[in-house]
Scaffold this active site. Structure first.
Site, PDB file in Angstrom:
ATOM      1  N   LYS A  61       0.848  -1.203   0.000  1.00  0.00           N
ATOM      2  CA  LYS A  61       0.000   0.000   0.000  1.00  0.00           C
ATOM      3  C   LYS A  61       0.875   1.242   0.000  1.00  0.00           C
ATOM      4  CE  LYS A  61      -3.939   2.002   2.524  1.00  0.00           C
ATOM      5  NZ  LYS A  61      -4.780   1.900   3.750  1.00  0.00           N
TER       6      LYS A  61
ATOM      7  N   SER B  48      -9.683   1.815   2.834  1.00  0.00           N
ATOM      8  CA  SER B  48      -8.860   2.621   1.958  1.00  0.00           C
ATOM      9  C   SER B  48      -7.772   1.814   1.237  1.00  0.00           C
ATOM     10  CB  SER B  48      -8.171   3.733   2.768  1.00  0.00           C
ATOM     11  OG  SER B  48      -7.283   3.158   3.724  1.00  0.00           O
TER      12      SER B  48
ATOM     13  N   SER C 266      -9.857  -0.532   6.980  1.00  0.00           N
ATOM     14  CA  SER C 266      -9.310  -0.418   5.622  1.00  0.00           C
ATOM     15  C   SER C 266      -8.657  -1.668   5.062  1.00  0.00           C
ATOM     16  CB  SER C 266      -8.298   0.723   5.561  1.00  0.00           C
ATOM     17  OG  SER C 266      -8.991   1.932   5.498  1.00  0.00           O
TER      18      SER C 266
HETATM   19  N1  GLN Z   1     -13.149   3.968   6.133  1.00  0.00           N
HETATM   20  C1  GLN Z   1     -12.487   4.411   7.319  1.00  0.00           C
HETATM   21  C2  GLN Z   1     -12.178   5.885   7.209  1.00  0.00           C
HETATM   22  O1  GLN Z   1     -12.517   6.459   6.235  1.00  0.00           O
HETATM   23  C3  GLN Z   1     -11.289   3.573   7.581  1.00  0.00           C
HETATM   24  C4  GLN Z   1     -10.014   4.119   7.099  1.00  0.00           C
HETATM   25  C5  GLN Z   1      -8.825   3.263   7.407  1.00  0.00           C
HETATM   26  O2  GLN Z   1      -8.938   2.211   8.027  1.00  0.00           O
HETATM   27  N2  GLN Z   1      -7.676   3.737   7.000  1.00  0.00           N
HETATM   28  O3  GLN Z   1     -11.618   6.469   8.085  1.00  0.00           O
END
Ligand code: GLN
Length: 486
Positions: free
Chosen positions: A79, A154, A178
């Site tokens: 990532k 994400s 994420s």
């Molecule tokens: N969807 C969550 C957010 O927008 C999780 C993000 C993450 O785990 N990096 O914060």
């Protein structure tokens, strides 16, 4: 044989038998990337030359008959929120478009030392803020199961890349779901380890008390093998815990241990997709048939978890992201600036996308004098109540089973204009981060052709129990064997 769809275990055994070389495996991944990227956009940077050189190194090791680790010679994706020396790292943001890190994240470094071959940096929501991949400054990633849909976020690119065979495993980060949510949307195993299990050194911080690095693979065995490599204390991260790393795969051959499972009643909410609910209940029934005891439990502060998360996360993010000032890192807009303050403002205005700006404003607001007590402090207090809910639950049960996400993969654009609806997709995943617990999503079925995962959570550092249960379930169901047509 399809070299792109191998599990880590099979790929490793093939290398040992010399059925193929690491160069062939890596070339197959790079060919897959070439073919699929115009459709998927799962990578921000592809490091093909370096990858082939690494593959040749692995092949020499194999030829010399040196002992191999589980990932030696295998193509992996990272990532783009994890820094890699010599490979550009953008965090999915324009502000870091040309950022060349001078060091490598510990988790990545451990994989490299074990001989893994990085084929590229995967797309993600900007600084990890999102649940769909649509907040990347480098364009959205598409779901290989249905190109009109999001792969989740994400860690959007990591999930799409492994699911489509562009690499055999990938690292992601999980601050509120994420890894687990995209794993669920793409029919993968996705693990967020305990806070402190894997070093966060070199993870570009979103919310430091919630962030954790984790793993995307096709199978539980593979997940266990990779966790063994990346877990463990690191002097560069004082929150990483000095605790022996067990051999997670050791018990897969024998019968699974006796485990008591809890199903929290608060995790079946109105508005969730009925097929997701059905798949979760069927999975729970299957676990009962496999001999595990299942009882209903209560985590009473679950309804507050999302609000707590969306106060603590922006607060920490607004302070973490203060470092992008146009002076020290990345994009700097000096044209027309008269003062240093002007440079800060212009650089941040041009460099950050709308979701990042929204969260910086929210975070600054909840930390400001007069609002701190009402929002930030209150959120921290409720965080403690959520942690206590879990402590009580884990006195009665070993593991908690829930759906991973309230819906299967949604359509591109469906939630983009409506942040609140987007935030709601994190409803089942944020609690594990709030409490620092390990959580894993694993394939559990399909709703109208789209993958659906279930989540298993455990008490701190009990990844071994999660993996043992998930392995027992995987053996009986084998949903992971299905791969997308793309
Ligand atoms: N969807 C969550 C957010 O927008 C999780 C993000 C993450 O785990 N990096 O914060």
């Amino acid at each position: 044989m399809e070299l792109n769809q191998l599990t880590i275990k099979d790929a490793h055994e093939g290398l040992v038998r010399r059925d193929y070389s690491s160069r062939e495996l890596v070339q197959a991944a790079l060919d897959g990337i070439k073919k699929l990227e115009p459709k998927l956009n799962a990578f921000i940077t592809v490091s093909d030359e370096a990858a082939l050189a690494q593959a040749d190194k692995a092949d020499k090791k194999i030829k010399r008959g040196e002992p191999l680790e589980a990932v030696t010679g295998l193509p992996i994706g990272i990532k783009d929120l994890l820094v890699t020396e010599g490979i550009r790292t953008t965090a999915g943001s324009k502000i870091l478009e040309r950022y060349q890190p001078v060091y490598t994240a510990t988790a990545v470094d451990r994989l490299i030392k074990a001989g893994a071959v990085i084929v590229g940096k995967t797309n993600c929501d900007e600084f990890g803020m999102g649940a769909s991949g649509e907040n990347s400054a480098y364009g959205p990633t598409k779901n290989p199961w249905d190109l009109r849909r999001v792969p989740g976020g994400s860690s959007s690119g990591s999930a799409a890349a492994v699911a489509s065979g562009e690499c055999l495993l990938a690292l992601g980060t999980d601050t509120g779901g994420s890894i687990r949510q995209p794993a669920s949307f793409c029919n993968l195993v996705g693990l967020k380890p305990t806070y402190g299990r894997v070093s966060r050194y070199g993870l570009i911080s979103l919310a430091s008390s919630l962030d954790q690095i984790g793993i995307f693979t096709r199978t539980i065995e593979d997940c266990a093998a990779v966790l063994k490599i990346i877990a463990g204390q690191d002097p560069n991260d004082s929150t990483s815990v000095k605790k022996a790393v067990p051999n997670y795969s050791a018990e897969f051959e024998s019968d699974p241990p006796t485990l008591r499972l809890g199903v929290p009643k608060e995790y079946f909410v109105p508005g969730m997709d009925p097929e997701v609910e059905q798949i979760t209940r069927t999975a729970i029934k299957k676990l009962t048939e496999l001999g595990f005891s299942v009882e209903e439990i209560s985590l009473p502060h679950t309804p507050q978890a999302l609000a707590v998360y969306y106060l603590i996360l922006p607060a920490e993010a607004s302070s973490n992201l203060a470092r992008y000032d146009g002076i020290r890192y990345g994009l700097s807009v000096e044209a027309g600036a008269k003062t240093l303050d002007d440079v800060y403002k212009k650089s941040r205005k041009a460099g950050f996308g709308p979701e990042v700006k929204r969260r910086i404003m929210l975070g600054t607001y909840v930390l400001s004098a007069g609002y701190y007590d009402a929002y930030y402090r209150k959120a921290q207090q409720v965080r403690t109540l959520i942690i206590e809910d879990f402590q009580r639950a884990f006195e009665r049960v070993d593991l908690i089973i829930t759906p991973t996400s309230p819906t299967p993969a949604f359509a591109l654009g469906e939630k983009y204009e409506d942040p609140l609806t987007m935030y709601l997709s994190d409803i089942f995943t944020v609690s594990a981060n709030i409490a620092g617990l390990p959580g894993l999503s694993l394939p559990a079925g399909f709703a109208k052709g789209l993958p659906v995962g279930i989540q298993i959570m455990a008490s701190h550092f009990q990844e071994d129990k999660i993996l043992a249960l998930a392995h027992a379930y995987q053996k009986e169901t084998q949903y992971y064997k299905q791969t997308p047509k793309t």
